[in-house]
Design an enzyme around this catalytic site. Structure first.
Site, PDB file in Angstrom:
ATOM      1  CG  ASP A  21      -3.226   2.383   5.244  1.00 30.61           C
ATOM      2  OD1 ASP A  21      -4.379   2.126   4.838  1.00 30.61           O
ATOM      3  OD2 ASP A  21      -2.442   1.518   5.690  1.00 30.61           O
ATOM      4  CG  ASP A  59      -0.181   0.172   2.542  1.00 28.40           C
ATOM      5  OD1 ASP A  59       1.059   0.266   2.531  1.00 28.40           O
ATOM      6  OD2 ASP A  59      -0.858   0.223   3.583  1.00 28.40           O
ATOM      7  CG  ASP A  86       1.530   3.134   4.752  1.00 35.42           C
ATOM      8  OD1 ASP A  86       0.447   2.691   5.153  1.00 35.42           O
ATOM      9  OD2 ASP A  86       2.445   2.401   4.298  1.00 35.42           O
TER      10      ASP A  86
HETATM   11  P1  TTP Z   1       2.042  -1.110   6.681  1.00 40.65           P
HETATM   12  O1  TTP Z   1       1.575  -0.202   5.623  1.00 40.65           O
HETATM   13  O2  TTP Z   1       1.155  -2.266   6.990  1.00 40.65           O
HETATM   14  O3  TTP Z   1       3.459  -1.742   6.361  1.00 40.65           O
HETATM   15  P2  TTP Z   1       4.705  -1.192   5.544  1.00 40.65           P
HETATM   16  O4  TTP Z   1       4.398   0.120   4.913  1.00 40.65           O
HETATM   17  O5  TTP Z   1       5.854  -1.242   6.469  1.00 40.65           O
HETATM   18  O6  TTP Z   1       4.945  -2.296   4.436  1.00 40.65           O
HETATM   19  P3  TTP Z   1       4.030  -2.594   3.135  1.00 40.65           P
HETATM   20  O7  TTP Z   1       4.893  -2.377   1.969  1.00 40.65           O
HETATM   21  O8  TTP Z   1       3.608  -4.012   3.290  1.00 40.65           O
HETATM   22  O9  TTP Z   1       2.874  -1.651   3.169  1.00 40.65           O
HETATM   23  O10 TTP Z   1       2.275  -0.307   8.043  1.00 40.65           O
HETATM   24  C1  TTP Z   1       3.146   0.798   8.134  1.00 40.65           C
HETATM   25  C2  TTP Z   1       3.349   1.176   9.569  1.00 40.65           C
HETATM   26  O11 TTP Z   1       2.196   1.796  10.084  1.00 40.65           O
HETATM   27  C3  TTP Z   1       3.648  -0.011  10.478  1.00 40.65           C
HETATM   28  O12 TTP Z   1       4.883   0.207  11.129  1.00 40.65           O
HETATM   29  C4  TTP Z   1       2.579  -0.012  11.504  1.00 40.65           C
HETATM   30  C5  TTP Z   1       1.980   1.359  11.400  1.00 40.65           C
HETATM   31  N1  TTP Z   1       0.544   1.407  11.698  1.00 40.65           N
HETATM   32  C6  TTP Z   1       0.139   2.003  12.881  1.00 40.65           C
HETATM   33  O13 TTP Z   1       0.977   2.455  13.655  1.00 40.65           O
HETATM   34  N2  TTP Z   1      -1.201   2.069  13.165  1.00 40.65           N
HETATM   35  C7  TTP Z   1      -2.145   1.575  12.320  1.00 40.65           C
HETATM   36  O14 TTP Z   1      -3.338   1.669  12.620  1.00 40.65           O
HETATM   37  C8  TTP Z   1      -1.709   0.951  11.086  1.00 40.65           C
HETATM   38  C9  TTP Z   1      -2.709   0.384  10.120  1.00 40.65           C
HETATM   39  C10 TTP Z   1      -0.364   0.901  10.826  1.00 40.65           C
HETATM   40 MN    MN Z   2       2.638   0.380   3.829  1.00 42.05          MN
HETATM   41 MN    MN Z   3      -0.419   0.772   5.547  1.00 39.42          MN
END
Ligand code: TTP
Ligand code: MN
Ligand code: MN
Ligand code: MN
Length: 371
Positions: free
Chosen positions: A295, A205, A207
């Site tokens: 996100d 995703d 973020d």
């Molecule tokens: P992710 O997007 O799940 O993981 P990522 O970006 O490290 O890897 P990917 O390529 O699979 O997307 O989560 C990113 C960070 O956000 C992770 O360290 C946990 C944090 N997080 C929170 O702190 N609170 C939340 O509600 C969510 C959904 C994530």
């Molecule tokens: Mn991510």
């Molecule tokens: Mn995420």
């Protein structure tokens, strides 16, 4: 020299926040196996061994050399009996029979398949499995499983959102959200976080953190971004969760991974024309667009550093930051704040560096947090 264990080995810390872990993984044959084992324990709700394998994988990812014999891991922490037995198997036979057994296990395979759908967690997957369902056609067939809105979108966009998002696609989304944010609030702050901030080439995703310099004004940000995206017809799914953050309730919240800031879990439509070098699509797919998971989190500006650190990951890095704070400093860290239990006070921070300094840790760059 690269590729071999240094002769005079430095002791490796048991905490990921005291190690520098880039995206280069010299021990993938082991860490892939550990991830399967950890996930299998997770599906069976066996927490201890699950965490042990995640920690072992994390520590091996930080090594600048490939493990070629177990004796070389003398100064490497977090490797228990079971972990070493798996490594031994892999070193000797090139594969682990325990892992292969899991990979061919019907329950593991089914739960892995079901949890690959956006909106389906281990609990739901297990419920479906116990109900006799084994495939997507079982779930979607007329035997009638009621799906929530998130799961419906998960299935609808399954092909797209299970395909990795490229860095170029993340940049394109950044431009789109940047435009939306600034059309609404000219002085808003937008930061890429998550895996792409850590320098990953691909993610599941994208973020972002958004906020405003003026405290309280951040409350309107996410609803306005959602309205703007709806108007642009680029919103395929939206789960908006309003803020439940209340500073006066800290630190009595359970300090944990989930935070109380306003956030959105979205699926957005990304046009190929917006992506430099084109979309990351399956072979033979010639559509002009794809769906991408996004996100967004909107903390108040005075919480920005904590939110940025918390959302930059990796999950293992975050876990160890909190564990280090608690066990080594008698402090509580989460996405909202850092609390010193000895002094009974909150420690202020405007940058991530401030937080590392409060913890007495050397600063670790985002691209060194791929623990
Ligand atoms: P992710 O997007 O799940 O993981 P990522 O970006 O490290 O890897 P990917 O390529 O699979 O997307 O989560 C990113 C960070 O956000 C992770 O360290 C946990 C944090 N997080 C929170 O702190 N609170 C939340 O509600 C969510 C959904 C994530
Ligand atoms: Mn991510
Ligand atoms: Mn995420
Ligand atoms: Mn993820």
């Amino acid at each position: 020299p690269e590729g071999s264990a240094p002769t005079a080995q430095a002791v490796v810390s048991q905490y990921a926040c005291q190690r520098r872990t880039t995206t280069e993984n010299n021990n993938k044959i082991f860490t892939d196996a550990f991830e399967v084992l950890a996930e299998s324990y997770e599906f069976n709700e066996i927490e201890g061994p699950c965490l042990a394998f995640r920690r072992a994988a994390s520590v091996l990812k930080s090594l600048s050399w490939a493990v070629q014999c177990l004796e070389a891991t003398r100064n490497v922490p977090c490797l228990g009996e079971h972990t070493k037995a798996v490594m031994e198997e892999i070193l000797r036979y090139g594969r682990s029979f325990e892992v292969e057994k899991i990979l061919s296990d019907e329950r593991y395979r089914t739960l892995k398949l079901f949890t690959s759908v956006f909106g389906v967690g281990p609990k739901t997957a297990d419920k479906w499995y116990r109900g006799g369902l084994r495939s997507f056609s079982d779930v979607l067939g007329d035997r009638g499983i009621r799906l929530n809105r998130m799961q419906q979108s998960g299935f609808l966009h399954y092909g797209d959102i299970s395909r990795a998002v490229s860095k170029a696609e993340a940049r394109a989304l950044r431009n789109i959200i940047d435009e939306a944010v600034h059309a609404i609030t000219p002085d808003a702050v937008l930061a890429l976080t998550g895996g792409f901030r850590r320098g990953k080439e691909f993610g599941h995703d994208v973020d972002f953190i958004v906020t405003t310099p003026e405290l309280g004004k951040e409350k309107n940000l996410l609803p306005n971004i959602v309205l703007f995206s709806l108007h642009q017809r680029i919103l395929l799914y939206c789960d908006y969760q309003a803020s439940t953050f209340d500073m006066s309730k800290l630190p009595s919240y359970r300090f944990e991974a989930m935070d109380h800031f306003a956030k959105c879990f979205l699926i957005m439509r990304l046009e190929g024309s917006q992506v430099e070098g084109g979309l990351h699509l399956a072979e033979g797919d010639s559509r002009g667009w794809r769906a991408v998971r996004v996100d967004l989190v909107a903390p108040p500006m005075d919480r920005y550093a904590f939110a940025l650190l918390g959302w930059s990951g990796s999950r293992q890095f975050e876990r160890d930051l909190r564990r280090f704070a608690r066990l080594e400093r008698n402090m509580l860290l989460d996405n909202h704040a850092l609390y010193d239990k000895t002094k009974k006070e909150f420690l202020a921070a405007t940058t991530e560096r401030d937080i590392f300094a409060h913890l007495g840790l050397e600063y670790i760059e985002p691209w060194q947090r791929n623990a």
